[in-house]
Write a protein that holds these residues in place. Structure first.
Motif, short mmCIF file in Angstrom:
data_model
loop_
_atom_site.label_atom_id
_atom_site.label_comp_id
_atom_site.label_asym_id
_atom_site.label_seq_id
_atom_site.Cartn_x
_atom_site.Cartn_y
_atom_site.Cartn_z
N TYR A 1 0.84 -1.20 0.00
CA TYR A 1 0.00 0.00 0.00
C TYR A 1 0.88 1.25 0.00
O TYR A 1 0.66 2.19 -0.78
N ASN A 2 1.87 1.27 0.89
CA ASN A 2 2.74 2.46 0.99
C ASN A 2 3.45 2.77 -0.31
O ASN A 2 3.59 3.94 -0.70
N THR A 3 3.91 1.72 -0.99
CA THR A 3 4.63 1.93 -2.25
C THR A 3 3.70 2.52 -3.31
O THR A 3 4.07 3.46 -4.03
N LEU A 4 2.50 1.99 -3.42
CA LEU A 4 1.54 2.50 -4.40
C LEU A 4 1.19 3.96 -4.12
O LEU A 4 1.12 4.78 -5.04
N VAL A 5 1.00 4.29 -2.85
CA VAL A 5 0.64 5.67 -2.51
C VAL A 5 1.82 6.61 -2.76
O VAL A 5 1.64 7.76 -3.18
N THR A 6 3.04 6.13 -2.53
CA THR A 6 4.22 6.94 -2.82
C THR A 6 4.30 7.26 -4.30
O THR A 6 4.55 8.40 -4.70
N TRP A 7 4.08 6.25 -5.14
CA TRP A 7 4.10 6.48 -6.58
C TRP A 7 2.97 7.41 -7.00
O TRP A 7 3.14 8.26 -7.88
N ALA A 8 1.79 7.25 -6.38
CA ALA A 8 0.66 8.13 -6.69
C ALA A 8 1.01 9.58 -6.36
O ALA A 8 0.70 10.50 -7.13
N ALA A 9 1.64 9.80 -5.21
CA ALA A 9 2.04 11.16 -4.82
C ALA A 9 3.04 11.74 -5.81
O ALA A 9 2.97 12.92 -6.16
N ALA A 10 3.97 10.90 -6.29
CA ALA A 10 4.94 11.36 -7.28
C ALA A 10 4.23 11.78 -8.56
O ALA A 10 4.55 12.82 -9.15
N MET A 11 3.26 10.99 -9.01
CA MET A 11 2.53 11.30 -10.24
C MET A 11 1.76 12.62 -10.12
O MET A 11 1.72 13.42 -11.05
N GLU A 12 1.15 12.84 -8.97
CA GLU A 12 0.42 14.09 -8.78
C GLU A 12 1.38 15.28 -8.73
O GLU A 12 1.03 16.38 -9.14
N ARG A 13 2.59 15.05 -8.24
CA ARG A 13 3.59 16.12 -8.25
C ARG A 13 4.01 16.45 -9.68
O ARG A 13 4.19 17.62 -10.03
#
Length: 685
Positions: free
Chosen positions: A240-252
């Motif tokens: 879960y943490n890894t997916l959310v980290t990548w999601a945050a990067a994409m939104e950035r």
């Protein structure tokens, strides 16, 4: 008897949807999942639209902690309710096991992969063609949740979005790239939500985010994240943490693409330099606030880039004051840069809050792009002005600021002091942050001898907010210009803002001033909290948001005509429609219940012809257009008598159109001490 359905308590389902137990069970005495009539009968040819049309409300029930569902979710629930539905017990009785297995095998092996592949290609075409068509990610979320791993179709969809980003980035089509990365981020966030893990507190591991941030270019950074995503396709244990980290990067990355779309002005450091102010001389820039009458949200990048924006707003004084200012001065024999952000009482000017930051080292500017950091707006302005670069903050954090300050100020052994003052509460909804940004730029540029025009100023504030990562639109800083205005920008990169002054007939303006009233609701909010949700919906082109943007732009043009034609009734219609449109954009729950209750009642009782929360919504000031025979005191008396406890935090204020916008004043030498003078904020029309 079951207590939950879809992981949501039955009582919560009934209270949020308005469903009755008989809508789910035929027999109230046998309330089991086995007997629950929750499985709608649909024709196979409509399978493509099943997710959105029938089950979106269930998704929102599971994800949304608010007390009510959105209009989109309620429409989905009504569609579900209108269909014939069967419980599992009857489905089993009717099922042909052999045919069912054959059907499912064909569905799994042929129909769904083909449908998902077709949908993937369709989304790619929508992005590349800049179409205002919804990019539905639900089929891929459902596929991932059902299989528990990366299917071929989900991998293809992820890779397609990555390809669209990179090819658009290379072409300079930053709007397309931004939309692709936001959708990919939304997808990853939703995939993470489908994974059930006990510890979700640390969902943005610092080590991973910082590693991504340190990469030199957006393209290289994006490719690294995509490579990590591709590597994960062969694993089934992506956390879960890894997916959310990548999601945050994409939104950035999406935010960075928006910044590229906004860029349309020289850095202040590239503008002509004239003589600096004498040492120890205050330069004060003061400005009115703004009230948006129609069109807000359409001015927000990337919405205004991809659709075009139009806002009708007015510059106003509050209780006879220009409520926002910045003052700056070069200090002889100073050491470093002293930043101060202060709140003061609107009537007396007495200090109510103060935050002070002393910058001595380059690293002290860290937090310039975090809106929650102390004096972040002031820090961000210094970085935007070119005092130091963002890279220097990370790479030369321990170095003294003195050399940079000397180059910036053209003075040796001089310090710098900058103070922002707001006579309005935090989260007012009246453009406070953006207008203060304009005051900072105007005051500081005069102080250090940078020559700039009003057009430069408006564009620079937009750039400043992107650098600060608040991501606001351009209408707030248009409040720096006095009077009533229609502000527009075309669907284009980069953004170019056109301001049309609306000339008001003096008797009409006088009546408008008499009928306008401001109410501070005591509810504050940070616009970015609402903004991120709206931008996710816009990037996907949710139908309700696209329709609302169309109506917002049309409403601004109509409001402009109403002001020009002295049409109070038409203006009231625009303001009331605008109130509803903002709730579509930000969600019904973005508005405090007491505000909705009081405003609805004031309109129903004919005290008020129209009203709306200022700005993005969620709190702050509410503007009221009173009926012609209603006095402000009558509104206060009504609220005190009918809603005394609920409106105890309300404060009541006069507002007047301000024909004078931002003004910059250089104090005489004998005035240049450390004391504050409320007269700096006094309105002069």
């Amino acid at each position: 008897s079951c207590e939950t359905m879809w992981g949501v308590p039955i009582k919560e389902i009934l209270s949020k949807t308005g469903l009755d137990q008989l809508d789910i069970w035929s027999d109230k005495n046998d309330k089991t999942v086995w007997k629950a009539r929750i499985h709608p009968i649909v024709q196979s040819r409509t399978i493509d639209c099943v997710y959105d049309d029938l089950f979106y409300w269930i998704y929102e029930l599971r994800q949304n902690e608010n007390k009510t569902l959105s209009p989109r979710a309620m429409a989905s629930m009504e569609n579900w309710k209108s269909l014939s539905r069967l419980p599992l017990c009857k489905i089993r009785q009717r099922a042909n096991a052999v045919a069912e297995i054959s059907y499912r095998e064909n569905l799994q092996m042929n129909v769904l992969p083909s449908t998902l592949s077709k949908h993937c290609r369709a989304v790619g075409n929508v992005l590349r063609r800049r179409q205002h068509v919804e990019c539905n990610i639900e089929p891929f979320v459902g596929n991932f949740a059902a299989t528990g791993h990366w299917s071929k179709e989900v991998k293809t969809f992820v890779n397609m979005l990555g390809e669209v980003f990179l090819e658009s980035f290379d072409k300079g089509d930053y709007d397309i790239a931004g939309r692709a990365s936001m959708i990919l981020g939304d997808l990853l966030r939703r995939l993470a939500a489908s994974k059930v893990e006990p510890n979700r507190a640390s969902c943005y591991p610092d080590s991973q985010v910082n590693r991504v941030k340190k990469l030199k270019t957006t393209e290289q950074s994006f490719q690294t994240v995509m490579a990590n995503l591709s590597d994960s396709f062969s694993r089934s244990d992506v956390s879960y943490n890894t997916l959310v980290t990548w999601a945050a990067a994409m939104e950035r990355y999406s935010s960075e693409m928006t910044q590229c779309c906004v860029a349309n002005s020289d850095s202040p450091s590239l503008l002509p330099r004239i003589s600096t102010m004498p040492l120890d001389t205050w330069v004060i820039a003061a400005a009115p606030a703004r009230i948006d009458l129609a069109g807000g949200w359409s001015d927000t990048p990337p919405i205004c880039v991809e659709y075009g924006g139009a806002v009708c707003n007015i510059a106003v004084t509050v209780d006879g004051r220009k409520p926002l200012s910045c003052r700056s001065r070069l200090i002889s024999g100073g050491n470093g840069i002293l930043l101060r952000s202060e709140g003061r009482d609107l009537m007396t000017g007495e200090l109510t809050s103060e935050t002070t930051v002393l910058l001595v080292k380059i690293g002290d500017l860290a937090g310039y792009n975090d809106p929650k950091s102390d004096c972040s707006l002031l820090k961000c302005a210094l970085v935007y002005f070119g005092l130091v670069s963002p890279e220097m903050i990370h790479e030369s954090s321990d170095e003294d600021l003195s050399t940079c300050l000397e180059k910036f100020c053209f003075h040796k052994n001089a310090g710098l002091e900058i103070v922002t003052t707001s006579l309005l509460p935090h989260g007012s909804g009246m453009g406070t942050s953006s207008i203060l940004g304009g005051c900072i730029i105007a005051s500081l540029s005069t102080c250090v001898g940078i020559d700039m025009s009003d057009a430069n100023l408006i564009q620079m504030v937009l750039m400043l907010e992107q650098l600060l990562c608040t991501g606001g639109g351009w209408q707030d800083q248009c409040g720096l210009i006095g009077g009533a205005k229609l502000c527009t920008s075309k669907q284009a990169i980069p953004i170019e803002i056109d301001i049309e002054h609306i000339v008001l007939d003096p008797p009409f303006e006088e009546k408008l001033n008499q009928r306008l009233m401001l109410v501070f609701t005591g509810q504050t909010r940070l616009a970015k909290n609402i903004l991120q949700t709206v931008l996710r919906h816009w990037r996907r082109r949710s139908k309700d948001v696209v329709n609302a943007v169309e109506q917002l732009v049309a409403g601004a043009l109509k409001a402009r005509n109403c002001l020009a034609n002295q049409d109070f009734d038409g203006l009231a219609d625009c303001l009331n429609a605008y109130w509803k449109q903002k709730k579509v954009m930000a969600g019904d729950t973005s508005e405090p219940p007491v505000v909705c209750k009081v405003l609805t009642e004031l309109i129903a009782r004919d005290y008020v012809q129209a009203g709306s929360l200022c700005g993005a919504g969620g709190g702050g000031f509410m503007v009221l257009l009173l009926r012609t025979d209603i006095k402000p005191q009558m509104i206060q008396d009504f609220c005190r008598n009918e809603y005394n406890d609920e409106t105890a935090r309300f404060t009541w204020h006069d507002c007047q159109l301000s024909g004078q916008g931002l003004t910059t004043t250089v104090l005489r030498e004998n005035q240049a001490d450390d004391s504050f003078d409320i007269q700096w904020h006094q309105a002069v029309n």
